[in-house]
Design a protein around this motif. Structure first.
Motif, PDB file in Angstrom:
ATOM      1  N   PRO A  70      22.278 -20.801   0.745  1.00  0.00           N
ATOM      2  CA  PRO A  70      23.126 -20.195   1.784  1.00  0.00           C
ATOM      3  C   PRO A  70      22.368 -19.142   2.592  1.00  0.00           C
ATOM      4  O   PRO A  70      21.638 -18.322   2.041  1.00  0.00           O
ATOM      5  CB  PRO A  70      24.276 -19.564   0.998  1.00  0.00           C
ATOM      6  CG  PRO A  70      24.246 -20.215  -0.342  1.00  0.00           C
ATOM      7  CD  PRO A  70      22.812 -20.570  -0.608  1.00  0.00           C
ATOM      8  N   LEU A  71      22.560 -19.166   3.923  1.00  0.00           N
ATOM      9  CA  LEU A  71      22.013 -18.131   4.786  1.00  0.00           C
ATOM     10  C   LEU A  71      22.901 -16.897   4.725  1.00  0.00           C
ATOM     11  O   LEU A  71      24.016 -16.929   4.207  1.00  0.00           O
ATOM     12  CB  LEU A  71      21.915 -18.636   6.229  1.00  0.00           C
ATOM     13  CG  LEU A  71      21.037 -19.869   6.472  1.00  0.00           C
ATOM     14  CD1 LEU A  71      21.125 -20.276   7.935  1.00  0.00           C
ATOM     15  CD2 LEU A  71      19.580 -19.578   6.081  1.00  0.00           C
ATOM     16  N   THR A  72      22.386 -15.780   5.230  1.00  0.00           N
ATOM     17  CA  THR A  72      23.189 -14.563   5.277  1.00  0.00           C
ATOM     18  C   THR A  72      24.395 -14.779   6.171  1.00  0.00           C
ATOM     19  O   THR A  72      24.367 -15.591   7.099  1.00  0.00           O
ATOM     20  CB  THR A  72      22.352 -13.392   5.793  1.00  0.00           C
ATOM     21  OG1 THR A  72      21.753 -13.756   7.057  1.00  0.00           O
ATOM     22  CG2 THR A  72      21.250 -13.042   4.819  1.00  0.00           C
ATOM     23  N   ASP A  73      25.473 -14.018   5.906  1.00  0.00           N
ATOM     24  CA  ASP A  73      26.744 -14.320   6.562  1.00  0.00           C
ATOM     25  C   ASP A  73      27.298 -13.188   7.418  1.00  0.00           C
ATOM     26  O   ASP A  73      28.454 -13.256   7.849  1.00  0.00           O
ATOM     27  CB  ASP A  73      27.791 -14.697   5.510  1.00  0.00           C
ATOM     28  CG  ASP A  73      27.987 -13.612   4.466  1.00  0.00           C
ATOM     29  OD1 ASP A  73      27.335 -12.550   4.588  1.00  0.00           O
ATOM     30  OD2 ASP A  73      28.772 -13.822   3.524  1.00  0.00           O
ATOM     31  N   ASP A  74      26.505 -12.146   7.688  1.00  0.00           N
ATOM     32  CA  ASP A  74      26.992 -11.047   8.536  1.00  0.00           C
ATOM     33  C   ASP A  74      26.573 -11.321   9.977  1.00  0.00           C
ATOM     34  O   ASP A  74      25.382 -11.269  10.300  1.00  0.00           O
ATOM     35  CB  ASP A  74      26.423  -9.710   8.071  1.00  0.00           C
ATOM     36  CG  ASP A  74      27.156  -8.527   8.692  1.00  0.00           C
ATOM     37  OD1 ASP A  74      27.554  -8.635   9.865  1.00  0.00           O
ATOM     38  OD2 ASP A  74      27.330  -7.501   8.004  1.00  0.00           O
TER      39      ASP A  74
END
Length: 453
Positions: free
Chosen positions: A32-36
């Motif tokens: 998963p990539l960062t989500d912000d």
């Protein structure tokens, strides 16, 4: 607007452009990539998109690899609790090189005085010119700062009191002058023939730290007085200062044209070209001397920085020291926050003074002092993933505060290996409030300057 023609739709259909989406799988490792959405999307698992467009670090040169090896070797020596085995040799080499510089300086003064006292009229004129050159090329030892940002003991007793407690803990003498600046940095130095101490506190850095981290910052800076950093000794510092003065005078400046076409002008042009060539050669030699000084003192200097970090942990506690060092990764975030706040403030509606009606809901211009509170709020909202990205980017680029410091990520790693320590110097809420009150005029002044851009 781009000057390149757009590809036809059919061709672009065969070459889809991948735009990373926050929280989606990484295109390289499917993690998963960062989500912000406020920050750059990247992959903590494989460092994909750590720097946009540079998913692979550039290949280092042979000289860069050698420098990295030396830096890592020094870190391992410090982590093992030892000192550099070459420190004494480097100190002797640097002292010998400084002696050569001082001999040239003294010899130039002696030659000028000898010509002035014993020479003919022509020789005395030459002696006067040599004396002017000697005075111009003398070592610059610095002066005590004056003007805006300088705090005296009467006007800032709480801040000086805290500084004195930290200095006593590390075994340093009390500071003579404290100056507040607009830089994201802090420094400690000695100036003048009397070698009086000056502590410079960059307010943008000071304001993003809490009271414990500020105490750690003071511990690190006062550590420079007792950590054996011989670069700050009078002998070496004055030699390097003189060498920089020589280089500044010899390095090529603006080459203006010589007007005229007669034979005299031709001779003048030829003389100017020859003189520039000579000065370029002299400047090159002097620059190599500066490089030599930096090379033979860098290990001792970086070792002294590590020792100052250890003193910071002893003064304020290990956690505070690590927090202070981690804040050194945030100058870009602070600059971004200030630019965003400046843009917001310039876009706020203002109540007109003439031919306008006052309304209850018209926002008033904020106090410049509020800038710091808003910067702290924005930095506090930086997620752990973004802080980790900055740390990994620092490790990849080997970034440091400046060339005299070890890479910041290694300083943080060493502070983590020191172990947990309790603070020897603490700041009560009352003392913290008093220091804030003493700095209030400077906070407002620097904030207004930053908002004005």
């Amino acid at each position: 607007m781009s000057t390149y023609p757009k590809p036809p739709a059919a061709a672009s259909a065969h070459r889809p452009v991948h735009r990373p989406v926050h929280g989606s799988p990484c295109p390289r490792c499917v993690a998963p990539l960062t989500d912000d959405p406020r920050f750059l999307v990247w992959c903590p698992a494989c460092d994909w998109n750590l720097v946009p467009g540079e998913n692979d670090a550039p290949e280092p040169t042979r000289r860069e690899r050698a420098a990295v090896a030396r830096t890592d070797r020094l870190y391992e020596e410090q982590a093992a609790g030892g000192d550099s085995p070459t420190a004494r040799r480097d100190w002797l080499l640097a002292s010998a090189a400084a002696g050569v510089v001082h001999l040239v300086t003294v010899g130039t003064f002696a030659l000028a005085l000898w010509l002035l006292i014993t020479g003919t009229v022509v020789q005395r004129c030459v002696g006067a010119v040599v004396l002017v050159i000697a005075v111009t090329l003398r070592p610059r030892l610095g002066r005590l700062p004056k003007g805006a940002g300088v705090l005296d003991r009467a006007g800032a007793p709480a801040l000086y009191g805290l500084a004195d407690r930290v200095a006593a803990e590390v075994g340093a003498r009390p500071v003579d002058v404290i100056q507040v600046t607009d830089e994201f940095n802090a420094s400690y130095g000695l100036v003048g023939l009397r070698r009086r101490s000056v502590l410079r506190l960059g307010l943008p850095l000071w304001e993003v730290l809490d009271d414990r981290e500020r105490t750690a910052l003071l511990g690190h800076e006062f550590g420079h007085r007792v950590n054996g950093d011989r670069r700050r000794s009078f002998w070496l510092y004055s030699a390097v200062s003189a060498l920089w003065a020589w280089y500044d005078m010899a390095r090529p400046g603006h080459d203006g044209p010589v007007v005229g076409r007669d034979e005299v002008s031709m001779l003048v042009r030829l003389g100017a070209v020859f003189g520039r060539l000579v000065l370029r050669g002299v400047a090159w030699v002097l620059y190599q001397g500066l490089v030599l000084f930096d090379r033979i003192t860098s290990r001792a200097g970086q070792q002294a920085e590590y020792h100052s970090d250890v003193l910071a942990a002893r003064v304020a506690g290990s956690e505070a020291a690590r927090g202070m060092l981690a804040a050194l990764l945030l100058p870009g975030s602070v600059d971004t926050a200030i630019h965003q706040i400046r843009a917001e403030e310039r876009g706020r509606p203002r109540v007109g003074r003439a031919r306008s009606r006052r309304t209850e809901d018209a926002p008033a211009p904020p106090a410049p002092d509020l800038l710091w509170e808003r910067v702290r709020e924005r930095l506090a909202s930086v997620p752990a993933d973004e802080r980790e990205r900055l740390l990994r980017l620092s490790a990849r680029d080997r970034s440091a505060v400046d060339g005299s410091h070890p890479p910041t990520h290694l300083r943080i790693a060493l502070a983590a290996r020191v172990g947990d320590r309790d603070a020897a110097v603490t700041v009560t809420p009352a003392v913290g409030a008093s220091i804030a009150a003493e700095l209030a005029p400077h906070r407002a002044r620097i904030a207004a300057e930053l908002l004005a851009g």
